[in-house]
Design a protein around this motif. Structure first.
Motif, PDB file in Angstrom:
ATOM      1  N   TYR A 311       0.848  -1.206   0.000  1.00 17.48           N
ATOM      2  CA  TYR A 311       0.000   0.000   0.000  1.00 17.48           C
ATOM      3  C   TYR A 311       0.881   1.254   0.000  1.00 17.48           C
ATOM      4  N   THR A 312       0.716   2.066  -1.029  1.00 18.85           N
ATOM      5  CA  THR A 312       1.462   3.336  -1.092  1.00 18.85           C
ATOM      6  C   THR A 312       0.478   4.467  -1.358  1.00 18.85           C
ATOM      7  N   PRO A 313       0.201   5.345  -0.403  1.00 17.13           N
ATOM      8  CA  PRO A 313       0.690   5.265   0.989  1.00 17.13           C
ATOM      9  C   PRO A 313      -0.128   4.256   1.794  1.00 17.13           C
ATOM     10  N   VAL A 314       0.370   3.916   2.996  1.00 15.45           N
ATOM     11  CA  VAL A 314      -0.364   3.015   3.893  1.00 15.45           C
ATOM     12  C   VAL A 314      -1.507   3.799   4.528  1.00 15.45           C
ATOM     13  N   THR A 315      -2.726   3.320   4.324  1.00  8.10           N
ATOM     14  CA  THR A 315      -3.905   4.018   4.864  1.00  8.10           C
ATOM     15  C   THR A 315      -4.191   3.555   6.295  1.00  8.10           C
ATOM     16  N   ASP A 316      -4.972   4.358   7.000  1.00  7.79           N
ATOM     17  CA  ASP A 316      -5.405   3.965   8.353  1.00  7.79           C
ATOM     18  C   ASP A 316      -6.228   2.680   8.296  1.00  7.79           C
ATOM     19  N   GLU A 317      -7.042   2.584   7.234  1.00  6.86           N
ATOM     20  CA  GLU A 317      -7.884   1.386   7.077  1.00  6.86           C
ATOM     21  C   GLU A 317      -7.023   0.117   6.999  1.00  6.86           C
ATOM     22  N   ALA A 318      -5.926   0.193   6.222  1.00 11.91           N
ATOM     23  CA  ALA A 318      -5.033  -0.971   6.064  1.00 11.91           C
ATOM     24  C   ALA A 318      -4.356  -1.318   7.389  1.00 11.91           C
ATOM     25  N   ARG A 319      -3.874  -0.275   8.111  1.00 10.93           N
ATOM     26  CA  ARG A 319      -3.215  -0.520   9.408  1.00 10.93           C
ATOM     27  C   ARG A 319      -4.185  -1.155  10.407  1.00 10.93           C
ATOM     28  N   GLU A 320      -5.394  -0.606  10.476  1.00  9.42           N
ATOM     29  CA  GLU A 320      -6.385  -1.118  11.433  1.00  9.42           C
ATOM     30  C   GLU A 320      -6.772  -2.562  11.101  1.00  9.42           C
ATOM     31  N   ARG A 321      -6.956  -2.819   9.804  1.00 12.99           N
ATOM     32  CA  ARG A 321      -7.334  -4.173   9.387  1.00 12.99           C
ATOM     33  C   ARG A 321      -6.208  -5.160   9.707  1.00 12.99           C
ATOM     34  N   LEU A 322      -4.981  -4.774   9.456  1.00 13.59           N
ATOM     35  CA  LEU A 322      -3.844  -5.660   9.735  1.00 13.59           C
ATOM     36  C   LEU A 322      -3.735  -5.936  11.238  1.00 13.59           C
ATOM     37  N   ALA A 323      -3.862  -4.887  12.059  1.00  8.87           N
ATOM     38  CA  ALA A 323      -3.774  -5.057  13.521  1.00  8.87           C
ATOM     39  C   ALA A 323      -4.881  -5.990  14.022  1.00  8.87           C
ATOM     40  N   TYR A 324      -6.092  -5.810  13.473  1.00 10.67           N
ATOM     41  CA  TYR A 324      -7.226  -6.657  13.876  1.00 10.67           C
ATOM     42  C   TYR A 324      -6.966  -8.125  13.520  1.00 10.67           C
ATOM     43  N   GLU A 325      -6.544  -8.360  12.264  1.00  9.51           N
ATOM     44  CA  GLU A 325      -6.315  -9.745  11.817  1.00  9.51           C
ATOM     45  C   GLU A 325      -5.199 -10.414  12.621  1.00  9.51           C
ATOM     46  N   LEU A 326      -4.109  -9.676  12.843  1.00 12.68           N
ATOM     47  CA  LEU A 326      -3.000 -10.256  13.622  1.00 12.68           C
ATOM     48  C   LEU A 326      -3.465 -10.619  15.032  1.00 12.68           C
ATOM     49  N   GLY A 327      -4.321  -9.782  15.618  1.00 12.10           N
ATOM     50  CA  GLY A 327      -4.858 -10.062  16.956  1.00 12.10           C
ATOM     51  C   GLY A 327      -5.640 -11.359  16.982  1.00 12.10           C
ATOM     52  N   VAL A 328      -6.485 -11.570  15.967  1.00 12.08           N
ATOM     53  CA  VAL A 328      -7.297 -12.802  15.885  1.00 12.08           C
ATOM     54  C   VAL A 328      -6.385 -14.008  15.657  1.00 12.08           C
ATOM     55  N   ILE A 329      -5.436 -13.868  14.731  1.00  5.74           N
ATOM     56  CA  ILE A 329      -4.517 -14.970  14.399  1.00  5.74           C
ATOM     57  C   ILE A 329      -3.711 -15.386  15.631  1.00  5.74           C
ATOM     58  N   GLN A 330      -3.212 -14.405  16.379  1.00 10.97           N
ATOM     59  CA  GLN A 330      -2.417 -14.706  17.578  1.00 10.97           C
ATOM     60  C   GLN A 330      -3.279 -15.334  18.666  1.00 10.97           C
TER      61      GLN A 330
END
Length: 668
Positions: A311-330
């Motif tokens: 993502y160029t630039p990295v959007t807030d939506e992308a950061r939030e989605r990544l943080a959410y998914e990593l939380g579920v995966i962990q």
């Protein structure tokens, strides 16, 4: 009510083309006969163990997992014609978890090392892996019984003592059977003498191959299918009586009543056998991460490092989605899973092996996207992560990956090299007797004229999942020929009884399993002519017992596309970047609207091309919807027609509530 009795020697449909007992029928009959437990002891394999266990649990009957193994007359490595082609039979029953692991090991090595006509163990293996198992001496093909038949009574005694001393006091039984066969009377008499002399206990079994006496004919037909014979062949392999069915306590007492201890010992053995499969555990291999990282930490590091490339630039939506998914995966403990998949896809890309852009629900994950496991942006297409991984529905994630069909094997070899030869293998699949196949097989065995067989087979519609019962319901012509011709009536009735039974074992087209411990610790393995080693459990069972199953799909279309790209480079010096192809290319949609899509993956069937001409797609989203709609349910329900009508404005969109409009608008 029948007195309790437990059948400890049973061959099910997984004694392929030998046993005719379907689990449902077997267990219903056991219930009717007041049997508290029942064993599965298929010939040399454990194919049905997990499904049998689950079926028993459902019926409230205690499952006993076992196998009738073949014992090599010398060692498992001796394979000389005339000396080693007749193996002895031995029934092994699992007492506990240790016993299950040992039986799994024995059955695996029997196939991988000892196979000669049949999978064979030997005394060395039995001595090494006997703990947690109860051994029964087998039918008249057992080692002690064979020595008795040959009048080698000293050898019979020595053999019996070896088995008793190997398995331990109380874990070895002399098996008594009576199907009205003379040799059995002879063997039973001498086994009883040895019992009195050596104190080795007796147990009554019936070597069941079918559920009811009248099923003997079906089992006979099965044997003919297996051996390529017909019923009127006098020299064919055939059972000596129709007594190999699930008998009641009284029927067993009628033939073995002079040995009351043998009848009672079935319950004694059943009480000792207490093994349960554990479902829902996770036996994923440990992924080795660089020093200083945890598995969760390393996945997180990789994802954030790659996020900026995607993502160029990295959007807030992308950061939030990544943080959410990593939380579920962990939280669900699946970080290792993503690292394992990332690693072998990285290997494939580095080696120039073509990898597909992604398929199925995994495309809804931004973690998959940033790690280049998939090449589809879930934010762009508004895809749901929860369809792939849902914290409220704990199940292993499932990522199907397409590879160049010519080089798929290299990726599997990499995984084998990384995790170890004994931790990775492909998965078994069973070919079953489908309606038409059952008609043809049975027709040959019953010597029905080939013209009649072909005529009957053609009356069965070519529809997915079509059964003989379904064909009879839908075809008046088939019902008429059945009523008028007795030979056809017998053909159809026999084929119906065999329909759906497994006929042979093969290798699953894509499934690969990777485990933490050696695979034969968790499940039995066997040799495969196609790929070396495969599991003895089907893919659903592999996943149920907690092993990591992945689909490595070999996709010919992927190879064709990439070879075309290479040809363009060779002939025109131009490299087409597949990831940057214009998805709104007008000429491409004109081609699709004409239905000129032969050779286009998933868009080339005549039915789909016809619907595409009606739809006249103008965006990728419409093509995606079309592929989803082209399935039996949506087609028969008129959903494809509705979609086309609404797309062209000939029918109004309808929403249950205005708030649903943004969600449903793109699919009309």
């Amino acid at each position: 009510m029948e007195q309790p009795f437990v059948h400890l020697h049973n061959h099910t449909i997984y004694s392929l083309l030998d046993g005719a007992s379907k689990f449902k029928d077997l267990l219903q009959r056991a219930k009717e006969l007041n049997m508290p437990a029942i064993a599965i002891t298929d010939h040399g394999v454990m194919h049905g163990a997990v499904d049998f266990y689950k079926a028993c649990q459902k019926e409230g009957i205690k499952p006993i997992i076992g196998c009738e193994v073949y014992v090599a007359p010398r060692t498992r490595f001796d394979k000389q014609a005339g000396l080693d082609d007749s193996a002895y039979h031995l029934v092994l029953l699992v007492k506990n978890e240790q016993g299950y692991h040992n039986l799994s090991k024995l059955v695996s090595l029997a196939s991988l090392e000892g196979f000669y006509y049949k999978p064979r163990v030997d005394r060395e293996l039995l001595n090494q892996y006997h703990e947690g198992l109860i051994a029964l001496s087998g039918c008249i093909a057992g080692e002690v019984a064979q020595k008795i038949i040959q009048e080698d009574f000293t050898g019979a005694k020595e053999t019996a003592l070896w088995y008793r001393d190997t398995f331990g006091e109380g874990n070895y039984y002399f098996e008594l059977q009576n199907h009205g066969i003379f040799e059995q009377m002879q063997v039973n008499y001498h086994l009883n003498l040895l019992h009195q002399e050596l104190g080795i206990p007796l147990v009554a079994t019936n070597d069941n191959h079918y559920v009811y006496r009248e099923d003997a004919k079906v089992q006979d037909v099965m044997l003919c299918i297996q051996t390529g014979k017909t019923l009127d062949d006098a020299n064919r392999m055939k059972f000596d009586s129709d007594n190999f069915y699930l008998k009641s306590y009284q029927e067993m007492a009628d033939v073995l009543g002079e040995y009351p201890e043998a009848l009672a010992n079935t319950l004694v053995i059943a009480e000792q056998c207490n093994f349960d499969f554990v479902f829902g555990e996770n036996h994923m291999p440990i992924f080795a991460v660089p020093e200083g990282y945890t598995i969760d930490g390393y996945l997180e590091y990789l994802c954030y490092q790659e996020l900026e490339k995607r993502y160029t630039p990295v959007t807030d939506e992308a950061r939030e989605r990544l943080a959410y998914e990593l939380g579920v995966i962990q939280q669900m403990g699946y970080s290792g899973y993503f690292l394992i998949v990332w690693d072998f896809i990285r290997f494939a890309r580095e080696k120039g092996i073509y990898v597909g852009p992604g398929r199925g629900s995994a495309a809804g994950s931004i973690v998959s996207y940033v790690l280049r496991i998939t090449d589809i942006d879930p934010l762009k297409y508004d895809l749901l992560f929860e369809r792939f991984l849902n914290p409220e529905r704990v199940s292993m994630p499932d990522i199907d990956i397409d590879f160049c069909y010519e080089r798929r094997g290299e990726v599997i070899d990499y995984v084998i090299e990384k995790y170890g030869q004994d931790h990775v293998c492909q998965i078994i699949t069973f070919g079953t007797l489908a309606a038409k196949g059952a008609i043809r097989d049975v027709g040959r065995v019953l010597n029905v004229p080939i013209t009649t067989v072909n005529k009957v087979a053609k009356m069965i519609p070519n529809e997915l999942g079509m059964t003989i019962k379904g064909a009879l319901e839908s075809s008046q012509e088939l019902r008429n020929i059945c009523d008028e011709d007795e030979q056809v009536r017998e053909l159809i009735a026999t084929a119906q009884q065999l329909e759906g039974m497994p006929r042979h074992a093969g290798t699953h087209a894509a499934g690969v399993v990777i485990s933490q411990e050696s695979l034969d610790y968790y499940l039995p393995l066997q040799k495969s002519q196609e790929c070396g080693v495969i599991t003895q459990y089907a893919k659903e069972n592999v996943e149920e017992i907690g092993l990591l199953k992945m689909d490595f799909l070999g996709l010919r279309t992927l190879t064709v596309i990439n070879k075309a790209i290479d040809m363009v480079v060779a002939n025109h010096g131009l490299r087409i970047d597949f990831d940057k192809v214009d998805l709104n290319d007008k000429l491409t949609y004109e081609l699709l609207c004409r239905g000129d899509s032969i050779g286009v993956f998933q868009l080339e069937s005549s039915g789909l091309r016809a619907i595409m001409r009606d739809l006249e797609p103008t965006s990728l989203e419409e093509v995606i919807a079309l592929v989803a709609l082209y399935r039996p349910g949506p087609l028969s329900g008129g959903m494809a027609d509705d979609f086309i009508e609404r797309k062209h404005g000939r029918k109004q969109n309808e929403y249950l509530h205005p708030v649903l409009k943004p969600i449903l608008e793109t699919t009309y």
